[in-house]
Design an enzyme around this catalytic site. Structure first.
Site, PDB file in Angstrom:
ATOM      1  N   CYS A 131      -6.250 -10.778   2.111  1.00  0.00           N
ATOM      2  CA  CYS A 131      -4.892 -10.445   1.670  1.00  0.00           C
ATOM      3  C   CYS A 131      -4.649 -11.027   0.281  1.00  0.00           C
ATOM      4  O   CYS A 131      -4.761 -12.234   0.082  1.00  0.00           O
ATOM      5  CB  CYS A 131      -3.847 -10.994   2.638  1.00  0.00           C
ATOM      6  SG  CYS A 131      -2.184 -10.622   2.061  1.00  0.00           S
ATOM      7  N   GLY A 217      -2.994   3.437  -1.328  1.00  0.00           N
ATOM      8  CA  GLY A 217      -2.638   4.851  -1.460  1.00  0.00           C
ATOM      9  C   GLY A 217      -3.725   5.664  -2.155  1.00  0.00           C
ATOM     10  O   GLY A 217      -4.791   5.134  -2.489  1.00  0.00           O
ATOM     11  N   GLY A 243      -8.382   3.334   2.639  1.00  0.00           N
ATOM     12  CA  GLY A 243      -7.961   3.288   1.242  1.00  0.00           C
ATOM     13  C   GLY A 243      -7.575   4.689   0.813  1.00  0.00           C
ATOM     14  O   GLY A 243      -8.435   5.508   0.493  1.00  0.00           O
TER      15      GLY A 243
END
Ligand SMILES: Cc1cc2nc3c(=O)[nH]c(=O)nc-3n(C[C@H](O)[C@H](O)[C@H](O)COP(=O)(O)OP(=O)(O)OC[C@H]3O[C@@H](n4cnc5c(N)ncnc54)[C@H](O)[C@@H]3O)c2cc1C
Ligand SMILES: Cc1cc2nc3c(=O)[nH]c(=O)nc-3n(C[C@H](O)[C@H](O)[C@H](O)COP(=O)(O)O)c2cc1C
Ligand code: FES
Lengths: 303, 264
Positions: A131, A217, A243
């Site tokens: 992350c 995105g 992804g």
């Protein structure tokens, strides 16, 4: 003709390869009535930490061309409240649950895995070492040694299937992938978001409260595909690709590049039913191509 | 429970320069929505813009809902080009709207900054229906110039006492909506604790209002804006700071108790 979409990730069998990506589907309930949740292969939960986390300062999301940045910062109620408050509704969906976990040290990952080991419906643990929105300067996923230590620690605490989630922010993703494999991870998932920024030139400040965030995105899809392909060719364990998957065509690209399963993330925000529609689309594609078993095309890119 | 539907556009009109009112056929939204809730709209069908755009439910009728919006960027520009007969991809109704408490003493004051008027007209209609007797409500409309004042006649038709404030003084008082509402309260015409604020507007206005109005009725509410991704309470992308920590604008809001909002 019977078409099988069944895939195996470690000990976990999925009725189809489509799972929702961590952090983009909450705990499932938020999408009830809007998404065909029962049609999904599995749900991956928002990343859970040992103690509750408030997350980062807003603004936390901003759109960029064909993508978005987020800097949520792993806001979650902590593992105990997750089990008490979130598991009851997750159970009702009667599909496999993958719990995503993150800690500040190998010991914390171990404690988390231990606490979740007793929860029957959690069929796998995804180790989030990637992350980009937390305080540490270096991600665990940027070090072979940290990756190995954490996977080993989790392995010692749980008999469940272990998936390690990798970061694209590395010089050589295959070396980290091999480190996780050698430490006993049953599968790899990639990619987490790419560290990124957007700037407001009027205010001369970042669009995100946390300054930097993670890009996801359609904009990241080509990068993700290449990483999946590289990792697929470097390891023997299953790869879960993600992804920028917006529709079944994107998902098939990932499968051809070596993904045994796929995660749908940002697409859930655009179409809450994206996951179920992608599973259906993959099935139709296989039928049209007269392919009986999805496993026959995983990594089937012609060379 | 929100629904995801392709709603047919009944009409779209540019009511002021750059400001559009669109009516869509949406019986479910019309039946279930309360004032202050919003629709999450997919403006285009490509990946740019990618995400949905939150727009308040402006008014509703038997089987339709209306939105009122300004063209400010890509998404709203695409929206403004749609025509009657086109389909609109909407999810809604979403979020938690305004609460109308049964309180006979309450002086309801609607404070609209710019486009904040959009959800407040729906609230005005709800108030005029639900509040029995001749109890009026007060509306303060704040706008940049006379040309930007919206919905004045609609509010008057509902029997509201309407005050206008413009930044350049071209109509009504030369002031911000917040300043005008403060002056009205200060004039002593109403007991401060009985003034129940219903506000909506841009963030700077919200900040000013929260500072000024903490001593008004505890039932006072404000609609806030933050950028959104999912709109469903799942991604935790749209939080604002409150007295009890971060809260999601899309789910816990967009309408919050004025006392709960914490601006630093
Ligand atoms: C709950 C809620 C209700 C809303 N109701 C209305 C309404 O009834 N009518 C209306 O005109 N607008 C409303 N907005 C604001 C509206 O969502 C934005 O104007 C819209 O998303 C802009 O999209 P765009 O693609 O045209 O602009 P973009 O190209 O995305 O951005 C252009 C500018 O718009 C502003 N903006 C973008 N997203 C938001 C956002 N989520 N909130 C506030 N400002 C934003 C930014 O300052 C940016 O500079 C509402 C916002 C929220 C959160
Ligand atoms: C709003 C948001 C929150 C996310 N939260 C998490 C998280 O908590 N844990 C995690 O491992 N990945 C998280 N991710 C990353 C996604 O799981 C996924 O790896 C990434 O978004 C790429 O996939 P996509 O392009 O389909 O979204 C988050 C992504 C987004 C957009
Ligand atoms: S926009 Fe996702 S939680 Fe509000």
């Amino acid at each position: 003709m019977k078409t099988s979409l069944k895939v195996k990730i470690g000990k976990l069998t999925l009725k189809n390869p489509v799972m929702t990506a961590s952090g983009t589907f909450g705990y499932g309930v938020e999408f009830e009535g809007l998404a065909g949740i029962k049609e999904l292969g599995a749900i991956v939960t928002k990343t859970i930490t040992l103690r509750a986390r408030a997350g980062n300062r807003p603004p936390r999301v901003i759109e960029t061309p064909s993508g978005m940045l987020n800097s949520i910062g792993l806001e979650n109620p902590g593992v105990d409240r997750f089990i008490k408050d979130k598991m009851p509704s997750l159970r009702r969906f009667k599909i496999p649950i993958v719990a995503s976990i993150a800690g500040e040290s190998a010991a914390e990952y171990k404690r988390l895995a231990g606490k979740l080991d007793g929860v029957k419906e959690i069929e796998a643990v995804e180790i989030n070492i990637s992350c980009p929105n937390i305080e540490t300067s270096k991600l665990f996923a940027q070090s072979e040694k940290s990756t190995k230590d954490i996977v080993e620690a989790v392995r010692s605490a749980t008999g469940k299937t272990i998936i390690t989630k990798l970061s694209p922010n590395v010089t050589d993703i295959t070396s980290i992938a091999r480190a996780a494999e050698s430490a006993g991870s049953h599968a790899l998932s990639l990619i987490n978001t790419l560290t990124a920024m957007a700037v407001d030139i009027e205010k001369k400040e970042s669009m995100l409260g946390n300054i930097t965030g993670g890009l996801s995105g359609p904009a990241v899809k080509p990068v993700a595909l290449a990483m999946v392909w590289k990792v697929y060719n470097a390891v023997k364990i299953p790869v879960i690709g993600m992804g920028g998957i917006m529709d079944w065509r994107d998902a098939v690209e990932f499968i051809l590049c070596g993904s045994t399963a796929v995660n749908v993330g940002t697409a859930n925000f655009v179409n809450p039913n994206a996951g179920a529609e992608i599973a259906e689309g993959i099935k139709k594609y296989l039928r049209k191509k007269k392919i009986k078993d999805i496993n026959d095309i995983i990594g089937g890119l012609r060379k | 429970m929100p629904k995801h539907v392709l709603a047919k556009i009944i009409s779209q009109k540019e009511i002021k320069k750059g400001c559009f009112r669109m009516r869509v056929k949406a019986p479910y939204v019309a039946r279930t929505a309360s004032a202050g809730q919003f629709l999450h709209i997919r403006c285009g069908d490509s990946t740019n813009p990618l995400l949905r755009r939150p727009i308040s439910i402006h008014r509703k009728g038997a089987d339709y809902a209306e939105i009122l919006y300004n063209v400010v960027g890509k998404g709203t520009d695409i929206l403004s080009r749609k025509k009657a007969g086109d389909k609109l991809d909407i999810i809604g109704p979403l979020g938690s709207g305004f609460k109308v408490y049964k309180n006979d003493r309450s002086i309801r004051m609607l404070v609209a900054g710019g486009m904040g008027v959009a959800p407040l007209l729906g609230l005005g209609e709800e108030l005029s229906r639900s509040i029995k007797g001749k109890k009026r409500f007060i509306v303060i409309l704040g706008a940049k110039t006379q040309k930007h004042v919206l919905c004045e006649s609609e509010f008057r038709k509902l029997g509201a006492e309407v005050y206008v404030a413009t930044e350049d003084g071209s109509k009504g008082k030369k002031a911000l909506a917040t300043e005008l509402s403060r002056d009205i309260i200060k004039s002593g015409k109403y007991k401060r604790q009985e003034v129940c604020i219903y506000a909506a507007g841009p963030m700077p206005m919200a900040r000013a209002l929260c500072r000024m109005m903490q001593r008004c009725s505890p039932e006072s509410q404000i609609s806030l804006e933050e950028r959104m991704a999912c709109g469903l309470g799942a991604c935790l992308g749209c939080v604002i700071d409150t007295q009890s920590g971060y809260k999601r604008v899309c789910k816990d809001g967009p309408v919050f108790a004025l006392r709960e909002v914490a601006f630093k």
